[in-house]
Design an enzyme around this catalytic site. Sequence first.
Site, PDB file in Angstrom:
ATOM      1  N   GLY A 296       0.820  -1.213   0.000  1.00  0.00           N
ATOM      2  CA  GLY A 296       0.000   0.000   0.000  1.00  0.00           C
ATOM      3  C   GLY A 296       0.845   1.251   0.000  1.00  0.00           C
TER       4      GLY A 296
ATOM      5  N   SER B 277      -4.986  -0.069  13.738  1.00  0.00           N
ATOM      6  CA  SER B 277      -5.800   1.143  13.865  1.00  0.00           C
ATOM      7  C   SER B 277      -6.334   1.233  15.285  1.00  0.00           C
ATOM      8  CB  SER B 277      -6.965   1.110  12.873  1.00  0.00           C
ATOM      9  OG  SER B 277      -7.910   2.126  13.184  1.00  0.00           O
TER      10      SER B 277
ATOM     11  N   TYR C 252     -13.899  -3.849  10.286  1.00  0.00           N
ATOM     12  CA  TYR C 252     -12.518  -3.369  10.158  1.00  0.00           C
ATOM     13  C   TYR C 252     -11.791  -3.514  11.498  1.00  0.00           C
ATOM     14  CZ  TYR C 252      -8.707  -0.111   9.110  1.00  0.00           C
ATOM     15  OH  TYR C 252      -7.479   0.459   8.910  1.00  0.00           O
TER      16      TYR C 252
ATOM     17  N   LYS D  64      -8.435  -5.763  12.313  1.00  0.00           N
ATOM     18  CA  LYS D  64      -7.215  -5.170  12.854  1.00  0.00           C
ATOM     19  C   LYS D  64      -6.868  -5.740  14.220  1.00  0.00           C
ATOM     20  CE  LYS D  64      -5.948  -2.514   9.488  1.00  0.00           C
ATOM     21  NZ  LYS D  64      -4.694  -2.814   8.760  1.00  0.00           N
TER      22      LYS D  64
END
Length: 247
Positions: free
Chosen positions: A12, A143, A156, A160
């Site tokens: 990324g 995160s 999400y 994580k």
Amino acid sequence: MRLAGRTVIVTGATGGLGDPIARRFAAEGADVVLTYHEARGKAEKLAADLGGRTLVARHDLGDPDTARDLVEAVIAWSGRIDVLVNNAVRWGSAQPGGSFDETPDDLWHRVVRDNIEGALTLSRLVAPHMRERRWGRLVHISSSIATQGMAGGEFYGAAKSALAGFNRSAAFSLGSYGDILTNVVSPGLTRTVTNGHIADSVPESYYGQIPLGRLLTADEIAAPVVFLASAANTGITGQVIAVDGGS
């Protein structure tokens, strides 16, 4: 940081955090592999900006074949893999105005599977090369949603959170083979070149929850990532390190 000549994969690399992370590795003299999902042009421009030895390669979190192709390409290019930064992400939230139980199956499956399996697949592929040299560094970008939560971030956050469990056990299995360290960096809401509209919309009350009273910049996330991935880090492993201004 004794990174000169080491081969570093930043997944990324075209994103808001990936770009400054890659730049810091290049500044330390590392050979940097820049992966992209769709933005090949951005990756090639970043490679040109960095100078030095860089390799641009495609990687899709949801496609294990691209992970295998990536590792094979890196080994053919440099003969070694010293550092992997699992920075690529597949974001997805509950439908606006909806809730997690109303989210379509294909969306939440993709968010959970790609974020977990994408990072684990690539980690598994690079591990043998690190064990062979008895040196390596893994840094997984998580995160604050994993620990602090956010409406709409259920899937999400779950993905994580899984990184922490993998990271802790991997520290034992990898550390027994030599100087191989693995850590998670968990940023809070961070100001990047790609999310200015979000950062600017944060209410003033939010800053009261941050001891520093401001959002960190992407460069401030990149600095500890590169340290943890370097030879200067000799004893930090198996940890989840919050880099969020103390919030």
